[in-house]
Design an enzyme around this catalytic site. Structure first.
Site, PDB file in Angstrom:
ATOM      1  CG  ASP A  15      26.628  79.702 -10.187  1.00 42.49           C
ATOM      2  OD1 ASP A  15      25.986  80.228 -11.048  1.00 42.49           O
ATOM      3  OD2 ASP A  15      27.882  78.846 -10.717  1.00 42.49           O
ATOM      4  CG  ASP A  28      24.516  76.446 -15.476  1.00 43.42           C
ATOM      5  OD1 ASP A  28      23.834  75.494 -15.773  1.00 43.42           O
ATOM      6  OD2 ASP A  28      24.257  77.753 -15.888  1.00 43.42           O
TER       7      ASP A  28
END
EC number: 5.4.2.6
Length: 221
Positions: free
Chosen positions: A11, A13
């Site tokens: 991922d 953020d």
């Protein structure tokens, strides 16, 4: 045959970049403009969730009717606020230990993929000087389903050409980790709570990540 780790899917953020507080600031600013509150707890709950879902939920709290075009404009406004906040990001805005963790994995010949609902990952990877380290960045707009559906992680593995059993995936969002847990991938959860406790490897922060430990846990699961 024993599977070996060949790829790590990240991922973005809250895993690579310290952007989560900025998403909160940008979303809160837009929410206040339509008369809706948006808390830090809300920000965590919507972390990794597609923007359209967030906008739909926010406008549903008002007494106004928004057209699809108006909702799209609200989403774009939020995005513009966010882009202004990240415009001057440098490698110093990577989360603690992540640059070293990525470098260690790269030296081992591990492939990298990005599975993020954010469209800004390519821009920030360029700012960090590591864009060419990533073999695949999934375009979130190309997907049929958003997190917690596992589609984005499976798409990243397919893009890398790596068997799901030979991938690890790292998330700090509840929705994203729920998606990883629906796949055969080795799951790494950054955070606290019931969902994170289900991960193959749970850490409190990115500072705890190391290539050596990841390989050990992957091989011993």
């Amino acid at each position: 045959m024993t599977n070996r780790l060949q790829a790590v899917i990240f991922d973005f953020d809250g895993v690579i970049a310290d952007t989560v507080p900025l998403y909160y600031e940008a979303t809160k600013k837009m929410a206040l403009e339509i008369g809706v509150s948006f808390t830090r707890e809300d920000n965590l709950r919507y972390q990794g969730v597609p923007r359209k879902v967030l906008i739909d939920d926010l406008v549903a709290q008002t007494d106004k009717v928004f057209t699809d075009k108006e909702k799209e404009m609200l989403g774009n406004r939020k995005s513009d606020y966010y882009k202004a906040l990240i415009a001057e990001f440098t490698v110093e805005n990577m989360l603690p230990g992540m640059y070293e963790f990525l470098k260690e994995l790269r030296e081992m010949g591990i492939k990298f993929g990005i599975a993020s609902s954010s469209s800004n990952a390519p821009f920030l990877l360029e700012r960090f000087g590591i864009r060419d380290w990533f073999d695949c960045i999934v375009d979130p707009h190309s997907l049929k389903k958003g997190k917690p559906d596992p589609e984005i992680f499976l798409t990243a593995a397919d893009c890398l050409g790596i068997d799901y059993h030979e991938c690890a995936a790292i998330e700090d969002g509840q929705a994203g980790l729920s998606g990883i847990l629906q796949t055969p991938m080795f799951s790494v959860g950054i955070g606290q709570g019931d969902v994170f406790a289900k991960a193959d490897w749970q850490v409190a922060s990115t500072r705890e990540l190391s290539a050596k430990t990841l390989l050990e846990k992957f091989n011993n699961r």
